[in-house]
Structure formats: structure tokens, C-alpha cells
Design a protein around this motif. Structure first.
Motif, short mmCIF file in Angstrom:
data_model
loop_
_atom_site.label_atom_id
_atom_site.label_comp_id
_atom_site.label_asym_id
_atom_site.label_seq_id
_atom_site.Cartn_x
_atom_site.Cartn_y
_atom_site.Cartn_z
N CYS A 49 1.17 -0.83 0.35
CA CYS A 49 0.00 0.18 0.29
C CYS A 49 1.12 1.46 0.18
O CYS A 49 0.52 2.53 -0.28
CB CYS A 49 -0.74 -0.27 1.58
SG CYS A 49 -2.46 -1.08 1.54
N GLU A 52 1.68 2.25 -3.28
CA GLU A 52 0.73 3.26 -4.37
C GLU A 52 0.47 4.05 -2.83
O GLU A 52 0.31 5.30 -4.44
CB GLU A 52 -0.94 1.89 -4.05
CG GLU A 52 0.05 0.54 -4.35
CD GLU A 52 -0.04 0.73 -5.89
OE1 GLU A 52 -0.36 1.26 -6.83
OE2 GLU A 52 0.39 -0.13 -6.37
N TYR A 61 -0.32 11.22 -10.45
CA TYR A 61 -1.72 11.35 -9.70
C TYR A 61 -1.37 13.03 -9.42
O TYR A 61 -3.24 13.03 -9.29
CB TYR A 61 -2.06 10.13 -8.72
CG TYR A 61 -1.92 9.34 -9.45
CD1 TYR A 61 -3.30 8.72 -10.58
CD2 TYR A 61 -0.93 8.26 -9.92
CE1 TYR A 61 -3.25 7.25 -11.52
CE2 TYR A 61 -1.11 6.70 -10.76
CZ TYR A 61 -2.74 6.91 -11.28
OH TYR A 61 -2.23 5.49 -12.39
N GLY A 142 -8.56 -3.16 -1.78
CA GLY A 142 -7.63 -3.73 -3.04
C GLY A 142 -6.86 -4.38 -2.34
O GLY A 142 -6.73 -3.97 -0.71
N PRO A 145 -4.67 -1.27 -2.94
CA PRO A 145 -5.53 -0.35 -3.41
C PRO A 145 -5.16 0.44 -5.17
O PRO A 145 -4.02 0.62 -4.49
CB PRO A 145 -6.03 0.52 -2.65
CG PRO A 145 -5.29 0.88 -1.89
CD PRO A 145 -4.33 -0.47 -1.46
N GLU A 146 -5.94 0.19 -6.21
CA GLU A 146 -5.38 1.31 -6.82
C GLU A 146 -5.17 2.97 -6.15
O GLU A 146 -5.83 3.13 -5.72
CB GLU A 146 -5.80 1.31 -8.77
CG GLU A 146 -6.35 0.05 -8.91
CD GLU A 146 -7.14 0.19 -10.20
OE1 GLU A 146 -7.56 0.42 -10.48
OE2 GLU A 146 -6.90 -1.15 -10.67
N PRO A 147 -3.90 3.53 -7.08
CA PRO A 147 -3.94 4.85 -6.86
C PRO A 147 -5.02 5.85 -7.00
O PRO A 147 -5.13 6.76 -6.26
CB PRO A 147 -2.92 5.16 -7.49
CG PRO A 147 -1.59 4.38 -7.74
CD PRO A 147 -2.98 3.15 -8.02
N GLU A 148 -5.95 5.31 -8.45
CA GLU A 148 -6.91 6.30 -7.98
C GLU A 148 -8.21 6.23 -7.53
O GLU A 148 -9.04 6.46 -7.19
CB GLU A 148 -8.02 5.44 -9.80
CG GLU A 148 -7.26 5.74 -10.79
CD GLU A 148 -6.21 4.19 -11.10
OE1 GLU A 148 -5.94 3.85 -10.73
OE2 GLU A 148 -5.70 4.95 -12.72
#
Lengths: 160, 341
Positions: A49, A52, A61, A142, A145-148
Motif C-alpha cells: 500500500c 501506491e 496522480y 484492494g 488498492p489502485e492509486p485512483e
């Protein structure tokens, strides 16, 4: 000079901002008014994590454009970004970090481990999920988890 | 345009009141400009950095959003802290405000001109820094003490350099009054190109960077406690106290950059020579010139930071000793070369 050429050639790497995420924000979050400082707490994460989160605040991002910033002290923070299952060693430090944050304060549990201990559920060193130690206001599922997804959770707090 | 017309409306009363009233207005404008503009300067510098790093950036207004939010948050007195901790943000912000009022940024004809003394201004800046260092020590944490010790180390090297480099300029003016020095340079702009003035400019620029905790001396956006100087002292502050400290740091940066602009690029600073409407126009030109000069200097500083990494802590005294040497050479040059010319 070569760095200057590189800056000119690269231009902007930040991706265009996606639509503002839908979904409910904690009611107190309106008081923050577009500025949320985060203190990251690694409560026993495998560092997946963290990678990310690193890219969330990186140039691509660019979470800073939504008013989110990582800070060095819980006293400066408005919200905690907690990753990993809470290990026995991190249970008290996590609780004390939470108590050091001035009101109004929020907790974002990032990753499956923080939500429900993930693959570490029932392990001998794990005290529980983040929600068992401190009240959680937002969760990001996630593994990792995805950065989005992390950005969407941060933007619900900053409101931008 | 609205500023011009409203100033025109009140000019009838000003003609009767004389130049003192214009000086007062200029001083009030200068303080308001620093109070409102300092966080905007920080925002502008962050935005320049963000764009050069390929990011979009949070916008110039973000520091004001941060301050607004901090003012709404709960104040916390950590266990074991006493009056130095509580007083430090107030002293720091108070001294920054006084310095913003006395330093000749917009006008040299301010009613506080007699207080715009080189030694008084340096001492006020030092008072703020020492108060914050005591506040950092008062928390009793390892990082507070470490930050305070580092800040005082840097301070001990910075203050003499500020004094000596401005002293090099005051030798020719025959006065340590900052207003007099700025006025004299504005009357004879070629002075800026003299060796003494150029050496003093470089020394003062280096010292400004060190005093305001910018790269390469300190990194204002660091998260690594072991490399912190200024940030380490303020780790325990929260809410309104932190807002005061952040505003004061921004104001000190603005004032020092503005002073650098006034001393070495004095064009536009109102001197109070004109009367009536002319004086008001001069003040407005002074306001615009101060804003433009400070913004350009801030953007240059931010752009320079992108190309640099922070220096190792043990190399910082070498950098500051170098800047002190330049200041000393400036004083020597101003004595020896003044005799020849």
C-alpha cells in the motif's frame, strides 16, 4: 542545463483530473474547506500500500492539487492514512497517534488488511483491523488498492 | 483602477494633513500587503515548483485554505509544556508584523522610519527565532530539542552576516537607517553595480535562504525528522498556533525578499519627495513595485530550489561562513574603494 532541458522536454506528467468522486463524505469534512493534511501510519503493512500511496502523491496522480498533503506530525494532521493489519506492537502507537490529532479528525483505512486484516486474519501477531482500534471514517478496498481508488477517498475528504 | 479612484476621493483631506498622512497610508498598505500577500507568495513558490516538477499543483490560494482550516481546529497544549511553548507563536508572529511595518518596502517616508534601523530589524528577527527555539525546547521531545539546537546554530551564523552585509551598504550612506540606505541607492542607481554592493547582495541572498529555511539549508516540505531544522521545532504545534507559525514564516520570507529587493533593486520605492496626489501615486507605484519584485524573487528562488538538493547539515556552516566572508569583503571594499572614488 541538462536538467533544464529535461524539464522543458517532459512538460506536465500529471494526468488530467478525473471527475469528482460521488459517494457520501463524513459530515464533519466540510469544516476542512479544501485542505486536508494526512499523517501516514504503517500499522503492520507489507509495504504494498505504501508504494501506491507514494505514487498517489507523486507527479502522475498529484494528490496535492486536490488540497491533500502528507505531513510529518499527527499534530499537523487532519486525517490518518492507516495501512496494514494492526499488529500487537502498533496497537498502542496507533491509538496514541489518533489521540494526538486535533479535532475534527478522520481515519482512512487503506487496503484490504486495514479493513479486515486480509490474508493476515487470525495471525498470532495481529491485534485486529484498524476499525477495532480507532474509529474509521473511510475505507479503500484492494490489495493493494489502485492509486485512483485512494485519490477518490482523499477527494471525498477534501471536497475538491 | 478602483484603488486609484478611491485614493483620489480621499486626496482632498490628505493635502491638508500633509506628507505624514501619506506615509501612514503607505505603512498601513505595506503591512496589509505583507499580511495578505505572504501566504500567496508561499503558494506561488509551491506552484512554480509543482509546474517545474511536472505536477499540476494545488493553486496559489492553497496556503490560505490551510490557514483557514488550521484556525478552525482544536488547539492542543501537549502535556508538560509551559508558557514558552504558548508564547512562542505570538512572539514570532508579533516580531514578523513589526518588521513588516518598519522595513522600507513600499515607502522610505514611513512614520516608523526612525525604528527602521539595521540593528533593530536584525534583533527583531532574531527575537522571533529564539522564541520559537525556546518553544521547541519546551516540548521536551527529542526532535524539538534537536530542531532548536540546529536553528540556533544557523541563527548564530546568519545574524552576523545580515549585520555585516547591510553594514557594507550603510558605510556609504553614513547611517544604519534602512530608509536612508534605500533612498540613497534610489537617487544614484549605479551604486548597485559597485563591488561592495554586489558582494553584499550575494551574501544577503544566501542568508535570506538560510534564515527562511529554504533549500539548500532546510527543506520546508520534508517528512524526514532527522533532516529537519525549522519543521522539527514546530512538530508539536497544532491548530491556531500552527497557523500563526506558518503565517509568520511566510511573512518573514516576504519581508526578507522585499528587503533584498528594496536594497538592491530600489526602483519604485516611494521616497516621500512629492506632495498631494503625486505622493499617493508614488505610494501606489511602490505597492505595485514591491509586489512585482517580491513575486519575481520568490519565483527565482523556487525555480532555483528545483535544481538543488538539501546540503548535509555539517556542510551548512561552510556555506554560511562563505556568505559571511563575502559580507566581510563587501565591507572592506566599501571602505577601500570609497576612498578611491
Amino acid at each position: 542545463m541538462s536538467l533544464w532541458r529535461k524539464i522543458r522536454k517532459t512538460g506536465r506528467v500529471a494526468e488530467p483530473a478525473p471527475e469528482r468522486p460521488t459517494g457520501e463524505a463524513p459530515p464533519e469534512a466540510a469544516k476542512l474547506g479544501g485542505s486536508v493534511q494526512f499523517r501516514h501510519v504503517d500499522a503492520g503493512s507489507c509495504n504494498g500500500c505504501e508504494v501506491e500511496i507514494g505514487s498517489v502523491f507523486g507527479p502522475v496522480y498529484d494528490a496535492e492539487r486536490y488540497g491533500a498533503r502528507l505531513v510529518a506530525s499527527p499534530r499537523h494532521a487532519d486525517a490518518l492514512l492507516v495501512t496494514g493489519p494492526v499488529t500487537r506492537n502498533m496497537e498502542v502507537p496507533l491509538r496514541r497517534t489518533y489521540e494526538a490529532v486535533p479535532e475534527p479528525r478522520f481515519v482512512v483505512a487503506v487496503g484490504d488488511c486495514a479493513r479486515d486484516c486480509g490474508v493476515f486474519a487470525g495471525a498470532y501477531g495481529v491485534a485486529g483491523a484498524v476499525g477495532d482500534v480507532v474509529p474509521v471514517d473511510a475505507e479503500v478496498p484492494g490489495c493493494p488498492p489502485e492509486p485512483e481508488a485512494i485519490i477518490a477517498a482523499l477527494r471525498r475528504l477534501t471536497g475538491r | 483602477m478602483t484603488g486609484l479612484s478611491s485614493a483620489g476621493l480621499s486626496s482632498a483631506g490628505l493635502n491638508a494633513a500633509g506628507p505624514d498622512a501619506v506615509g501612514l497610508i503607505a505603512t498601513v498598505l505595506q503591512v496589509v500587503l505583507v499580511v495578505v500577500g505572504a501566504p500567496l507568495l508561499t503558494g506561488l513558490m509551491r506552484q512554480v515548483r509543482a509546474r517545474m516538477e511536472g505536477r499540476a499543483g494545488a493553486g496559489v490560494l492553497q496556503p490560505w485554505r490551510d490557514l483557514r482550516k488550521l484556525l478552525r481546529k482544536e488547539p492542543i497544549d501537549p502535556r508538560g509544556t509551559g508558557w514558552p511553548f504558548r508564547l512562542a507563536p505570538l512572539v514570532l508572529a508579533g516580531t514578523a508584523l513589526v518588521v513588516a511595518a518598519v522595513v522600507p518596502l513600499v515607502t522610505t517616508a514611513s512614520p516608523l522610519d526612525s525604528a527602521a534601523d539595521l540593528f533593530a530589524v536584525t534583533a527583531l528577527l532574531a527575537l522571533g527565532s529564539v522564541a520559537l527555539a525556546l518553544g521547541g525546547l519546551d516540548t521536551g521531545t527529542a526532535f524539538g530539542g534537536m530542531g532548536a539546537s540546529r536553528e540556533v546554530t544557523v541563527l548564530a551564523l546568519v545574524e552576523p552576516t545580515i549585520l555585516v552585509s547591510v553594514f557594507a551598504l550603510s558605510v556609504r550612506a553614513g547611517s544604519t537607517n534602512l530608509g536612508t540606505i534605500v533612498g540613497l541607492t534610489e537617487a544614484d542607481p549605479m551604486r548597485v553595480l559597485s563591488p561592495a554592493s554586489l558582494l553584499a547582495a550575494v551574501a544577503l541572498a544566501l542568508v535570506t535562504i538560510a534564515e527562511t529555511g529554504r533549500i539548500p539549508v532546510d527543506n520546508p516540505s520534508t517528512h524526514l525528522e532527522l533532516t529537519m531544522i525549522h519543521e522539527a521545532m514546530v512538530l508539536e504545534y497544532s491548530g491556531p498556533d500552527l497557523a500563526l507559525i506558518e503565517w509568520a514564516s511566510a511573512a518573514r520570507l516576504t519581508v526578507l525578499l522585499g528587503l533584498l529587493g528594496s536594497l538592491f533593486l530600489p526602483w519604485g520605492v516611494a521616497t516621500g519627495g512629492a506632495a498631494g496626489m503625486g505622493a499617493l501615486v508614488a505610494v501606489l507605484v511602490g505597492v505595485a513595485a514591491f509586489a512585482a519584485k517580491t513575486a519575481v524573487l520568490g519565483m527565482l528562488l523556487a525555480a532555483g530550489e528545483v535544481f538543488m538538493a538539501k546540503l548535509r547539515l555539517f556542510r551548512i556552516p561552510e556555506l554560511l561562513a562563505g556568505s559571511f566572508l563575502l559580507a566581510l569583503l563587501a565591507v572592506a571594499a566599501s571602505y577601500f574603494l570609497a576612498g578611491g572614488a
